[in-house]
Enzyme design. Structure first.
Site, PDB file in Angstrom:
ATOM      1  N   ASN A   1      39.516  45.842  53.239  1.00 56.23           N
ATOM      2  CA  ASN A   1      39.079  46.520  52.013  1.00 56.23           C
ATOM      3  C   ASN A   1      37.668  46.030  51.686  1.00 56.23           C
ATOM      4  OD1 ASN A   1      38.645  47.560  49.496  1.00 56.23           O
ATOM      5  ND2 ASN A   1      40.230  46.350  48.466  1.00 56.23           N
TER       6      ASN A   1
ATOM      7  N   LYS B   1      35.764  47.055  49.464  1.00 54.71           N
ATOM      8  CA  LYS B   1      35.411  47.188  48.036  1.00 54.71           C
ATOM      9  C   LYS B   1      34.050  47.880  47.940  1.00 54.71           C
ATOM     10  CE  LYS B   1      38.421  43.320  47.238  1.00 54.71           C
ATOM     11  NZ  LYS B   1      38.798  42.149  46.450  1.00 54.71           N
TER      12      LYS B   1
ATOM     13  N   HIS C   1      44.953  49.003  43.346  1.00 50.50           N
ATOM     14  CA  HIS C   1      44.382  47.666  43.533  1.00 50.50           C
ATOM     15  C   HIS C   1      44.149  47.042  42.156  1.00 50.50           C
ATOM     16  CE1 HIS C   1      41.626  44.457  44.600  1.00 50.50           C
ATOM     17  NE2 HIS C   1      42.044  44.582  45.845  1.00 50.50           N
TER      18      HIS C   1
ATOM     19  N   GLU D   1      41.795  45.494  40.974  1.00 54.97           N
ATOM     20  CA  GLU D   1      40.466  45.747  40.401  1.00 54.97           C
ATOM     21  C   GLU D   1      40.413  47.113  39.738  1.00 54.97           C
ATOM     22  OE1 GLU D   1      38.332  44.747  43.963  1.00 54.97           O
ATOM     23  OE2 GLU D   1      38.962  42.662  43.676  1.00 54.97           O
TER      24      GLU D   1
ATOM     25  N   GLU E   1      49.241  41.349  46.321  1.00 58.60           N
ATOM     26  CA  GLU E   1      47.988  40.622  46.144  1.00 58.60           C
ATOM     27  C   GLU E   1      48.011  39.894  44.804  1.00 58.60           C
ATOM     28  OE1 GLU E   1      44.590  42.532  48.608  1.00 58.60           O
ATOM     29  OE2 GLU E   1      44.704  43.572  46.699  1.00 58.60           O
TER      30      GLU E   1
ATOM     31  N   GLY F   1      39.566  36.802  46.032  1.00 57.56           N
ATOM     32  CA  GLY F   1      38.161  36.407  45.965  1.00 57.56           C
ATOM     33  C   GLY F   1      37.935  35.007  45.421  1.00 57.56           C
TER      34      GLY F   1
ATOM     35  N   SER G   1      42.336  36.120  49.606  1.00 54.46           N
ATOM     36  CA  SER G   1      41.689  35.021  50.327  1.00 54.46           C
ATOM     37  C   SER G   1      42.280  34.763  51.716  1.00 54.46           C
ATOM     38  CB  SER G   1      41.696  33.733  49.492  1.00 54.46           C
ATOM     39  OG  SER G   1      40.954  33.919  48.303  1.00 54.46           O
TER      40      SER G   1
HETATM   41  P1  13P Z   1      39.732  38.695  49.237  1.00 52.67           P
HETATM   42  O1  13P Z   1      40.256  38.693  50.647  1.00 52.67           O
HETATM   43  O2  13P Z   1      38.240  38.734  49.144  1.00 52.67           O
HETATM   44  O3  13P Z   1      40.362  37.627  48.419  1.00 52.67           O
HETATM   45  O4  13P Z   1      40.214  40.097  48.583  1.00 52.67           O
HETATM   46  C1  13P Z   1      41.520  40.482  48.705  1.00 52.67           C
HETATM   47  C2  13P Z   1      41.639  41.877  48.245  1.00 52.67           C
HETATM   48  O5  13P Z   1      41.498  42.180  47.071  1.00 52.67           O
HETATM   49  C3  13P Z   1      41.874  42.923  49.268  1.00 52.67           C
HETATM   50  O6  13P Z   1      42.216  44.122  48.688  1.00 52.67           O
END
Ligand code: 13P
Length: 244
Positions: free
Chosen positions: A12, A14, A90, A92, A162, A168, A206
């Site tokens: 992903n 983003k 997601h 976010e 997640e 992140g 992560s």
């Molecule tokens: P990270 O791997 O950067 O922690 O992000 C995970 C994520 O949100 C994947 O959708």
């Protein structure tokens, strides 16, 4: 006849990346025999990202099929340009765009109806984990989807767990912490359909080359949804290989 859920590693991106990075991945991300590799770049790059070596997925879709929804993208449009997957709900998007469990469920249903595989995301914030409410919180997210989609959810869907506190932050859930929630999710799904036995449940938060293997070795972790580490070709490749 497969006997276990498919291993899937989805990157992903983003709101990151550009055309030159798409080109790099398209040329150098090679096919892996066992794992389904999925690349989810920003929507403007989806057409350019297509390759025979991996599948392409969007990061969101509208719950509507067409109409006056400025800035949104329909599942039919995604399908037309060759998207096989779409990430839905997601954290976010739940945070930045106030997507509710109900709206996430509606998007999942729209994707299923269009024949695109939803990667439905669930996961708790830190305060919920600290208060001991993980199962209740994640359970409600799952129930909202099951209530609307029923048995159709089991045709081809994927779930991604997640935990928000791991996204992140560099703070990965331990393999045991992740497995505990994955097993809970599968148990909830099994109450509705035996097909849940074959559903891929991905872990995200992560995931890096050095922790991927231990996570993917857990019985109910069937791959990963990778953020930051999917932006570098070499680290993404290593994570894909860890699932192979
Ligand atoms: P990270 O791997 O950067 O922690 O992000 C995970 C994520 O949100 C994947 O959708």
């Amino acid at each position: 006849m497969p006997i276990a859920p498919k291993m899937i590693v989805a990157g992903n991106w983003k709101m990151n990346g550009d055309l030159s990075r798409i080109e790099e991945f398209r040329k150098q991300l090679s096919h892996l025999s066992v794992v389904e590799v999925v690349l989810c770049p920003p929507s403007v790059y989806l057409s350019s990202a297509k390759s025979d070596n991996y599948a392409v997925g969007a990061q969101d879709c509208s719950e509507f099929l067409s109409g006056a929804h400025t800035g949104d993208i329909s599942v039919e449009m995604l399908k037309e340009i060759g998207c096989k997957y779409v990430i839905i709900g997601h954290s976010e998007r739940r945070q930045d765009h106030l997507e509710s469990n109900k709206q996430v469920a509606a998007k999942v249903k729209t994707a299923i109806d269009a024949g695109i595989t939803p990667i439905a995301c669930v996961g708790e914030p830190l305060e919920v984990r600290e208060a001991g409410g993980v199962f209740e919180y994640v359970g409600e997210q799952i129930q909202a989807i099951l209530e609307l989609c029923g048995d159709t959810f089991f045709s081809s869907s994927v779930i991604a767990y997640e935990p928000i506190w791991a996204i992140g932050t560099g703070k990965t859930a331990s393999p045991e912490q992740a497995q505990e929630v994955h097993a809970f999710i599968r148990k909830e799904l099994l109450k509705v359909s035996e097909k849940a036995q074959m559903m891929s449940i991905l872990y995200g938060g992560s995931v890096k080359p050095d922790n991927a293997q231990a996570l993917f070795a857990q019985p109910d972790i069937n791959g990963g949804l990778i953020g930051g580490a999917s932006l570098q070709l070499e680290s993404f490749k290593k994570i894909c290989q860890a699932a192979n």
